[in-house]
Structure formats: structure tokens, C-alpha cells
Scaffold this motif. Structure first.
Motif, PDB file in Angstrom:
ATOM      1  N   ASP A   1       9.188 105.143 -41.887  1.00 58.37           N
ATOM      2  CA  ASP A   1       8.535 105.489 -40.609  1.00 58.37           C
ATOM      3  C   ASP A   1       9.337 104.835 -39.431  1.00 58.37           C
ATOM      4  O   ASP A   1       9.133 105.808 -38.281  1.00 58.37           O
ATOM      5  CB  ASP A   1       7.208 105.295 -40.510  1.00 58.37           C
ATOM      6  CG  ASP A   1       6.857 106.694 -41.028  1.00 58.37           C
ATOM      7  OD1 ASP A   1       7.600 107.479 -42.111  1.00 58.37           O
ATOM      8  OD2 ASP A   1       5.873 106.416 -42.211  1.00 58.37           O
ATOM      9  N   ARG A   2       8.985 103.564 -39.270  1.00 59.22           N
ATOM     10  CA  ARG A   2       9.026 102.549 -37.976  1.00 59.22           C
ATOM     11  C   ARG A   2      11.558 103.146 -38.022  1.00 59.22           C
ATOM     12  O   ARG A   2      10.799 103.363 -36.665  1.00 59.22           O
ATOM     13  CB  ARG A   2       9.198 101.099 -38.074  1.00 59.22           C
ATOM     14  CG  ARG A   2       7.649 100.676 -38.560  1.00 59.22           C
ATOM     15  CD  ARG A   2       7.632  99.103 -38.616  1.00 59.22           C
ATOM     16  NE  ARG A   2       8.313  98.727 -39.962  1.00 59.22           N
ATOM     17  CZ  ARG A   2       7.569  98.489 -40.977  1.00 59.22           C
ATOM     18  NH1 ARG A   2       5.954  99.157 -40.480  1.00 59.22           N
ATOM     19  NH2 ARG A   2       7.671  97.827 -42.247  1.00 59.22           N
TER      20      ARG A   2
ATOM     21  N   LYS B   1      12.217  95.068 -41.301  1.00 64.14           N
ATOM     22  CA  LYS B   1      11.045  94.249 -40.762  1.00 64.14           C
ATOM     23  C   LYS B   1       9.835  94.831 -41.091  1.00 64.14           C
ATOM     24  O   LYS B   1      10.002  96.462 -41.131  1.00 64.14           O
ATOM     25  CB  LYS B   1      10.605  94.292 -39.303  1.00 64.14           C
ATOM     26  CG  LYS B   1      11.970  93.412 -38.449  1.00 64.14           C
ATOM     27  CD  LYS B   1      11.663  93.221 -37.291  1.00 64.14           C
ATOM     28  CE  LYS B   1      12.504  92.045 -36.391  1.00 64.14           C
ATOM     29  NZ  LYS B   1      12.630  91.294 -35.385  1.00 64.14           N
TER      30      LYS B   1
ATOM     31  N   SER C   1       6.433 102.748 -45.380  1.00 67.96           N
ATOM     32  CA  SER C   1       6.235 102.650 -44.105  1.00 67.96           C
ATOM     33  C   SER C   1       7.114 102.486 -43.037  1.00 67.96           C
ATOM     34  O   SER C   1       7.345 101.721 -41.600  1.00 67.96           O
ATOM     35  CB  SER C   1       4.953 101.838 -44.236  1.00 67.96           C
ATOM     36  OG  SER C   1       5.901 100.188 -44.887  1.00 67.96           O
ATOM     37  N   ARG C   2       8.559 101.766 -43.955  1.00 72.47           N
ATOM     38  CA  ARG C   2       9.805 101.177 -42.966  1.00 72.47           C
ATOM     39  C   ARG C   2      10.710 102.531 -41.853  1.00 72.47           C
ATOM     40  O   ARG C   2      10.770 101.986 -41.994  1.00 72.47           O
ATOM     41  CB  ARG C   2      10.254 100.122 -43.914  1.00 72.47           C
ATOM     42  CG  ARG C   2       9.964  98.522 -43.760  1.00 72.47           C
ATOM     43  CD  ARG C   2       9.990  98.096 -44.728  1.00 72.47           C
ATOM     44  NE  ARG C   2       9.871  97.699 -46.136  1.00 72.47           N
ATOM     45  CZ  ARG C   2      10.639  97.666 -47.370  1.00 72.47           C
ATOM     46  NH1 ARG C   2      11.249  96.871 -47.613  1.00 72.47           N
ATOM     47  NH2 ARG C   2       9.289  97.424 -48.317  1.00 72.47           N
TER      48      ARG C   2
END
Length: 480
Positions: free
Chosen positions: A98-99, A59, A95-96
Motif C-alpha cells: 500500500d505504501r 520500510k 501494508s508495504r
């Protein structure tokens, strides 16, 4: 670009590769990119990964692939744009990652048209923000052709990025390594002497090709408590030139696969060179021009057979064909292990295969025939000695009483081959055929004696040999 424009290879040998080539003809970049993800899903499945599409880890994207192998997850981003991928693609994947907040999740970006040089450098500098592994078209076509190589290639990429700060890309120039000196490997404790007792770097013998090697000890991998038999394990190693052979030997030594007393044989069309010791092997290998000066007509390649024992029993052979020109290209390099069984701890073998890109699946195969074939002579066969292999021994030696250095003991003899096929006379049926053309033998001495106490006569007592995938390992035994 760190990776060049797409050069689509011909379809053949792989349905996956054929489908990739078909996608190259699509005019719609959107459709091409979507079908590439479908192709990658099938690739990872064939490589025995568990694959999920549209997993929550991807996501806010809805088309990423997430694949798992063992305890490691891979977030896979595929790009097939008209130009190379840039740093914006890396930031999106970061960024993904990191999530996901897990060290067991790695990013994988596959870009058919390569990557900009600035993006690759940015990835190298910022590798602490979650490792991202890159695939160019050249590497993609490689794994499409052989999906089973995917696991090892991912491992190599990850280790190079983390441990060396280098982005592993097939099209990216790699730093030139210094040429390994022979002194990086241990030297032999034994010494080779001629009949006049002068030291020799190796034993030169008339002969030809045959891929065999003489050894002082030959472990019986069929010997075990209770019933059972040994196993073999083979690996094709990616070695490109003579320096790659040396790197392989250094790797074997650093991982504990070097006993310190290996035996080896280098073969040309008219001569063989036999020796002991890893360092001595490298020195002889690199002196190929000097070795071939004595030949009337050298073949365009030479063969090597290198043999050493393994800790815990067993042995292995390293065979290769090396071009006799200045590039010293290696056309074939093969490791064959003969072990008493399947080890409980497989990590040493896994590490070895990973380091040297032995990507093909390998299997432990039971030896269906006896591991060692033995023959003991009924009648004595006299031997003509032309050299010795000697080593020091401090057993039963007292420096205070004797003074000086410990005595040298003769452990092997270099003799003329009494079973050489010549003048129409065949060799004995029990004799391994590959050794029929060899002018000389290196025989283990059944009863050692001090160098300064030579015996009047020696005879051939017995022989035993084992076959690996590409070589015959022969232990001939002499006595006095």
C-alpha cells in the motif's frame, strides 16, 4: 496446511540447492532465516533480476529483498518458521505494498513450511488489495535447481491469481478440469478415402518408430529477399498426460498457431497411423486401445508427430512419447519451430511459452545447413494407390449451372512405399532413413484431378524433407 512440512531434497546439480539443504541443518531459526534471504538474493540475481536489499520500499523492515525484472518490481518476504505462515504475514506485506502505491509492485512470500489454509483462502478473496504470490518449499527447490525457470513461474502465479482467482501452489490441490472434447478443435476440410472410396478416420500402415510425418506443403524457411537463412526455436513443454496434449493443441489453436490443416502420425512398434486435422488427431489419440487391437504385441509407449504451418511462413512440429496404459502419461513433449527469421513481435511466442510453462531458456538458432533437402527423380517410379485425400473446391464452379455440391478434388495419394527397405534391398541413399520401414506413403499430388476422374497410372515425381529437433517432415510428390 496448504503446503506440507519440509521434505528436504538431496543436494545435487545446483550449488544453490546444496546451500539450501545445508541451511536446513541449522538449529537457530533466526540465523536460518537471515541466510535464507542471502540465498534468495543470489537466486534472483542468477535469474537475471536486479536485486536491492534494504530498499526504501521495504520500510519499516530492514531485511526484505526487492527485485526487478523488466518493469515489474517484487517485494520478497522469506519465512522459515517451525510452522506454516498465516494471514499476519500477508497483512504485513500488504501494508508495504500500500505504501508503494504502484500497480507494478507485487508481493512474494516464500514460506519453507507452507501456509495455513485459511491464509491461502484469505489471499484469494482479497486479491484486489495488491497481488501476493506464494512459494512453497517444493517450488523453491525447483527454482533453486533451475533459476532460469523463476521468471515464468512468477508470471504463471500472477496470471492465475488475477484472471482465475486461484492461488498457484505446487502442493495445493487444483480444480479438476473437464476433459476437452475433440470438437473444441477444428476438423479437417480434407477427407481420407480408401481405395474403395469409403471414408477413413486415418490411414493405417505397417511400420515402426521413427518420428516422421507426411505433409501436403512444406514451407521453405530459407527463402527470403536477399541473402539469409531460417532459424529454429525449440521448447520443452510441461505436459503430464494425454489430456495435456489436447490442452496444448487447444492453446495453440486459440493463439492462432493452427492453420486448420495439420498432418500427423502416431507410431507403434508394428504400425503407424497417418491423418489430417486437429480434431481427427485427438479422436485417434484417445482411441489408442482400438488402434492397438490389431497389433500382435504393442509396445509400452507410442510416439506422436504433429505438424502444422505458421502464419507468415514456417512450420512447427509437436513430438511426444505417450504411455500405452490407462494413465496415458507423457514422458516427453517437445515443440520445434522452423521460421524464416526472428519475428519482430515476439509476444505470440512469449504468450505460448508462458501458458504452457516452457520455462527453460530458448534461443533462435540459425540453420547452418539447407532447411529443405530436395531430390527429383530422373526415371519414373510407378505407384500402387491404396487411398486418397480429397477436398472440395469451388474454383471455376457455378452452382446455378452445375447444381449440387462443388466437386471433390484429389490432393494427395496414399500409396505403397516404393523405397521401403525389405528383402535385403536398401532404400535409395537420398531417401530419409526414418521412413524406410513405413509400408505406405502419403504423397502430395502435383496435378490435382477430380475424384470422379481417376487416372490410369501414377508415379513418384520427387520428394523433399526437413529435419526439426526430433522429427523428419517429408513431402513426397506424385504425378500422373
Amino acid at each position: 496446511m496448504a503446503s506440507g512440512e519440509g521434505k528436504h531434497v538431496r543436494a545435487g546439480g545446483s550449488l544453490l540447492l546444496a546451500e539450501f539443504n545445508r541451511l536446513a541443518s541449522l538449529s537457530s531459526a533466526h540465523r536460518r532465516g537471515y541466510q535464507l534471504e542471502v540465498l534468495l538474493e543470489e537466486l534472483f540475481r542468477r535469474a537475471h533480476f536486479r536485486v536491492d536489499r534494504n530498499a526504501s520500499i521495504a520500510k519499516p523492515r530492514q531485511t526484505d529483498l526487492v527485485a526487478r525484472y523488466g518493469d515489474t518490481w517484487y517485494l520478497i518476504e522469506a519465512k522459515w518458521h517451525n510452522g506454516p505462515a498465516d494471514a499476519d504475514v500477508f497483512d504485513s506485506v500488504r501494508s508495504r505494498l500500500d505504501r508503494a502505491a504502484s500497480s507494478s509492485v507485487l508481493g512474494v512470500i516464500i514460506s519453507v513450511n507452507g501456509f495455513t489454509e485459511s491464509a491461502v483462502e484469505d489471499l484469494r478473496v482479497r486479491r484486489d488489495r495488491g497481488p501476493i504470490l506464494l512459494f512453497s518449499e517444493e517450488e523453491l527447490t525447483q527454482v533453486l535447481r533451475t533459476p532460469r525457470s523463476l521468471v515464468n513461474l512468477l508470471q504463471v502465479k500472477r496470471e492465475e491469481l488475477i484472471t482465475q482467482g486461484r492461488v498457484h501452489l505446487a502442493a495445493a490441490p487444483k480444480p479438476r478440469r473437464r476433459r476437452r472434447p475433440a470438437t473444441d478443435l477444428p476438423g479437417a476440410e480434407a477427407r481420407l478415402l480408401g481405395a474403395d472410396l469409403r471414408p477413413l478416420p486415418y490411414v493405417t500402415s505397417g511400420g515402426g518408430f521413427g518420428e516422421f510425418v507426411f505433409v501436403q506443403e512444406l514451407p521453405d524457411v530459407d527463402w527470403a529477399f536477399g541473402s539469409g537463412s531460417g532459424v529454429s526455436l525449440d521448447a520443452q513443454v510441461s505436459v503430464f498426460n494425454e489430456d495435456g496434449i489436447v490442452e496444448l493443441l487447444c492453446g495453440l489453436d486459440s493463439m492462432g498457431w493452427n492453420s486448420g490443416e495439420p498432418r500427423w502420425n502416431i507410431q507403434q512398434s508394428g504400425a503407424n497411423w497417418h491423418g489430417a486435422g486437429a480434431r481427427e488427431f485427438v479422436e485417434a489419440l484417445r482411441a489408442w486401445k482400438k488402434r492397438e487391437e490389431s497389433l500382435d504385441k504393442a509396445h509400452h509407449t507410442e510416439q506422436i508427430v504433429y505438424c502444422d504451418t505458421c502464419q507468415g511462413g514456417g512450420f512447427y512440429t509437436l513430438t511426444a512419447n505417450i504411455a500405452s496404459h490407462r494413465f496415458r502419461s507423457v514422458y516427453h513433449c517437445h515443440l520445434s519451430f522452423q521460421l524464416p527469421g526472428i519475428p519482430v513481435d515476439l509476444q505470440p511466442i512469449r504468450h505460448l511459452f508462458e501458458q504452457f510453462d516452457a520455462a527453460e531458456f530458448s534461443y533462435f538458432r540459425p540453420l547452418t545447413s539447407p532447411a529443405i533437402i530436395r531430390h527429383r527423380l530422373v526415371q519414373r517410379v510407378p505407384l500402387e494407390v491404396v487411398g486418397y485425400i480429397v477436398s472440395h473446391s469451388d474454383v471455376f464452379w457455378d452452382e446455378a449451372e452445375s447444381g449440387g455440391a462443388p466437386p471433390e478434388w484429389v490432393t494427395d495419394l496414399v500409396v505403397r512405399n516404393p523405397n521401403r527397405r525389405q528383402d535385403g534391398m536398401p532404400a535409395p541413399d537420398e531417401w530419409p532413413g526414418r521412413v524406410e520401414e513405413s509400408e505406405l506413403l502419403v504423397c502430395a499430388l502435383r496435378s490435382h484431378h477430380q475424384l470422379d476422374e481417376p487416372k490410369e497410372a501414377y508415379h513418384l515425381y520427387s520428394w523433399e524433407y526437413a529435419r526439426t529437433s526430433d522429427a523428419v517432415v517429408l513431402r513426397a510428390v506424385a504425378d500422373w
